[in-house]
Scaffold this motif. Sequence first.
Motif, PDB file in Angstrom:
ATOM      1  N   ILE A  33      35.646  39.369  22.620  1.00  0.00           N
ATOM      2  CA  ILE A  33      36.967  38.802  22.346  1.00  0.00           C
ATOM      3  C   ILE A  33      36.837  37.332  21.937  1.00  0.00           C
ATOM      4  O   ILE A  33      37.493  36.881  20.996  1.00  0.00           O
ATOM      5  N   SER A  34      35.969  36.581  22.614  1.00  0.00           N
ATOM      6  CA  SER A  34      35.804  35.172  22.249  1.00  0.00           C
ATOM      7  C   SER A  34      35.252  35.015  20.836  1.00  0.00           C
ATOM      8  O   SER A  34      35.674  34.139  20.084  1.00  0.00           O
ATOM      9  N   ARG A  35      34.316  35.860  20.486  1.00  0.00           N
ATOM     10  CA  ARG A  35      33.762  35.821  19.122  1.00  0.00           C
ATOM     11  C   ARG A  35      34.861  36.124  18.107  1.00  0.00           C
ATOM     12  O   ARG A  35      34.977  35.477  17.075  1.00  0.00           O
ATOM     13  N   GLY A  36      35.670  37.131  18.431  1.00  0.00           N
ATOM     14  CA  GLY A  36      36.806  37.464  17.570  1.00  0.00           C
ATOM     15  C   GLY A  36      37.721  36.262  17.385  1.00  0.00           C
ATOM     16  O   GLY A  36      38.137  35.947  16.272  1.00  0.00           O
ATOM     17  N   ILE A  37      38.009  35.565  18.483  1.00  0.00           N
ATOM     18  CA  ILE A  37      38.884  34.388  18.393  1.00  0.00           C
ATOM     19  C   ILE A  37      38.259  33.343  17.473  1.00  0.00           C
ATOM     20  O   ILE A  37      38.921  32.790  16.598  1.00  0.00           O
ATOM     21  N   ASP A  38      36.944  33.104  17.634  1.00  0.00           N
ATOM     22  CA  ASP A  38      36.262  32.132  16.775  1.00  0.00           C
ATOM     23  C   ASP A  38      36.401  32.489  15.306  1.00  0.00           C
ATOM     24  O   ASP A  38      36.682  31.636  14.470  1.00  0.00           O
ATOM     25  N   ILE A  39      36.169  33.775  15.002  1.00  0.00           N
ATOM     26  CA  ILE A  39      36.260  34.196  13.598  1.00  0.00           C
ATOM     27  C   ILE A  39      37.683  33.997  13.082  1.00  0.00           C
ATOM     28  O   ILE A  39      37.901  33.472  12.003  1.00  0.00           O
ATOM     29  N   TRP A  40      38.646  34.389  13.923  1.00  0.00           N
ATOM     30  CA  TRP A  40      40.046  34.261  13.501  1.00  0.00           C
ATOM     31  C   TRP A  40      40.413  32.802  13.217  1.00  0.00           C
ATOM     32  O   TRP A  40      41.171  32.501  12.308  1.00  0.00           O
ATOM     33  N   MET A  41      39.872  31.886  14.042  1.00  0.00           N
ATOM     34  CA  MET A  41      40.204  30.473  13.877  1.00  0.00           C
ATOM     35  C   MET A  41      39.665  29.907  12.566  1.00  0.00           C
ATOM     36  O   MET A  41      40.046  28.829  12.149  1.00  0.00           O
ATOM     37  N   ALA A  42      38.744  30.626  11.926  1.00  0.00           N
ATOM     38  CA  ALA A  42      38.178  30.142  10.672  1.00  0.00           C
ATOM     39  C   ALA A  42      38.979  30.625   9.464  1.00  0.00           C
ATOM     40  O   ALA A  42      38.660  30.284   8.341  1.00  0.00           O
ATOM     41  N   PHE A  43      40.029  31.415   9.709  1.00  0.00           N
ATOM     42  CA  PHE A  43      40.887  31.856   8.608  1.00  0.00           C
ATOM     43  C   PHE A  43      42.040  30.882   8.425  1.00  0.00           C
ATOM     44  O   PHE A  43      42.644  30.459   9.410  1.00  0.00           O
ATOM     45  N   PRO A  44      42.374  30.540   7.182  1.00  0.00           N
ATOM     46  CA  PRO A  44      43.617  29.801   6.978  1.00  0.00           C
ATOM     47  C   PRO A  44      44.790  30.747   7.264  1.00  0.00           C
ATOM     48  O   PRO A  44      44.949  31.743   6.556  1.00  0.00           O
ATOM     49  N   PRO A  45      45.599  30.490   8.302  1.00  0.00           N
ATOM     50  CA  PRO A  45      46.563  31.503   8.760  1.00  0.00           C
ATOM     51  C   PRO A  45      47.617  31.882   7.721  1.00  0.00           C
ATOM     52  O   PRO A  45      47.923  33.058   7.567  1.00  0.00           O
ATOM     53  N   VAL A  46      48.148  30.895   6.994  1.00  0.00           N
ATOM     54  CA  VAL A  46      49.206  31.228   6.025  1.00  0.00           C
ATOM     55  C   VAL A  46      48.651  32.133   4.930  1.00  0.00           C
ATOM     56  O   VAL A  46      49.243  33.157   4.577  1.00  0.00           O
ATOM     57  N   LEU A  47      47.456  31.754   4.430  1.00  0.00           N
ATOM     58  CA  LEU A  47      46.842  32.552   3.372  1.00  0.00           C
ATOM     59  C   LEU A  47      46.542  33.962   3.872  1.00  0.00           C
ATOM     60  O   LEU A  47      46.771  34.955   3.181  1.00  0.00           O
TER      61      LEU A  47
END
Lengths: 336, 288
Positions: free
Chosen positions: B123-137
């Motif tokens: 789950i933590s790895r998933g969070i890290d990956i998600w944080m690297a996405f520009p959310p609006v895009l």
Amino acid sequence: MRLLRAILLRLATSAVTLAGVAVIVFVVIRVVPGDPVSMMLPPGATDDDIARLRAFYGLDRSIPAQFLIWAGGVLQGDFGTSITNRQPVLDLVLGRLPATLELSVLALGLAVLMGGVAALTGTRLRGTRTEAAIDVANGMALSVPDFLWGLVLVLLFGVIFPVFNISGRVTPSLDLPFTTNFYLLESILRLRPDLVADLLSHMILPALALAIPLAAIIGQLLKQSLKETMHLDYVTLARTRGYGENHVILREALPNAILPTLTLVGVQFTFLIGGTVIIERLFSYEGLGNLAIDAVINRDLPLIQGIVILFAVIFTAVNLIVDLACVALNPRLRHG
Amino acid sequence: MADAASAGGGRGRGRRAGLRLWLAGGWLLFMLAVALLAPWIAPKDPLAQDLFLGRLPPFWVEGAEPGYWLGTDSLGRDVLSRIMHGARVALLVALVAGSLTCLIGATLGLLAGYFGGWADILISRGIDIWMAFPPVLFSILLVAVIGPGLPAIILAIVVIDWTRFARVVRAEAMAQAAMDYVASARVAGRGRAGTLLAEILPNVLPTIVVLLTLEMGIAVIVEAILSFVNLSIPTDSPTWGGMIAEGRSSIHQAWWVLVFPLVALFLMVLSFSQLGEGLKDRFDPVLR
């Protein structure tokens, strides 16, 4: 040695993150229902033409095979060819990146300036109505995201007091001598105040929209840290030695209070960069974000992939730099 | 955290925080009533076009037409009625997307924080990956992929924002799991799942409620952004973001087409976040 290992571990984590982003974005956009190839061809195209073009873009293979081909290219600096513009994705993306970088850095500068002034003023005038007013303004600025501030700014300074430009990056009819895409930087280096003024008049509103929420965060945290520092013994000592309040805040308290704020600014800067996507759209600013939205609307798969990866690289790099800077700046972490 | 942390203690602050809660909550309830009753109280049909009544100004400006209180857009549609109907979409997305995001994100956060081990690593790895996405895009991309419509918007919000809950709830669950009362519950014979639900969840719940309130405001904004770039829902029902996009393009001819939906959106987002911040003060025993 321990430091080196920590850095290597951090680099490895970043690499895993980027690989994860690449896989996810690749899988997500392969589910797109519309066929980008059939949109490129004239109405009279035969099935044979469509098949040939699909093969040209590699869209006829299985998804894992497509991913391996694409990832292999990316590692060699080849991000593929944009379907709508028929240009290499890397050229398109790097052509737009300077515009987004200039906007983000200008916004960051504004945020630090506004947040810093708010925190220092609030600390200097603690317990007064001015401090209360700053707190209320901070709360407001924090509650509302950049998209809404952008719209408010469009109304205020584009329509009610039309002093700034609300769309584009530069007035196209001007004589533009640029050889790079760093327009603002180049105008400054070429000593062209007229161009600098025109660029800033286009950039100031989108930059402000991006800066307002970050300024509020900076103002709040810095003020909090200053408040804690002001009660420490060495600050009291400076006061008893007869230094004035301004000196005490700026020279004694600020240097010690600033570290947590710097860490936060680094992390929040990535959120600001993410915000450029919609802010550029709102102000028709020709940057990466605007290109990205066009790419999504046109289902330009290679271009979307390239842009998302580039954003992820920027985010990861900023986070990495912040982490390393924290280690470098904080002696306790360095030896820990 | 907003202004409460800095304003210091005292009864004055408590009263002000209470007022803030009431104002924000009251406005949201009012908008909920407007949204529910829109089909009956909206003065006009929000989709009815009349090109002869295009770009009518609001009632206090010269040239206004009686009955069109806040003017009309370029197609002659009534702005007030469209705002009332747009509130339905905004609040529906806020409630449904907010709750679903909360449910999924908080569950993952609790699992990662309490059980640790592989669950936490994944789950933590998933969070890290998600944080690297520009959310609006990312949200624009998801909706473009799934195709426009309310389910797509809600799904996009859930897929992107679960990390907001997971990150915070994970940290809180971890802190709670280390406390003595959890150990004594285990000693007293409660199972792990029982401890999680009966001991940890109630202590993390206030945080979850605050996050949920804030998330609803975010969902409203995301929906507005998606309809602003014309990816929200097909034109059969008006949205504030769509109205804002239209107002942005005709801003020099008809400012009211932009101003009124913008005010509605601004107040709703502000209310959700003030409600969240106010609840945070209420729940936090240190601040109180």
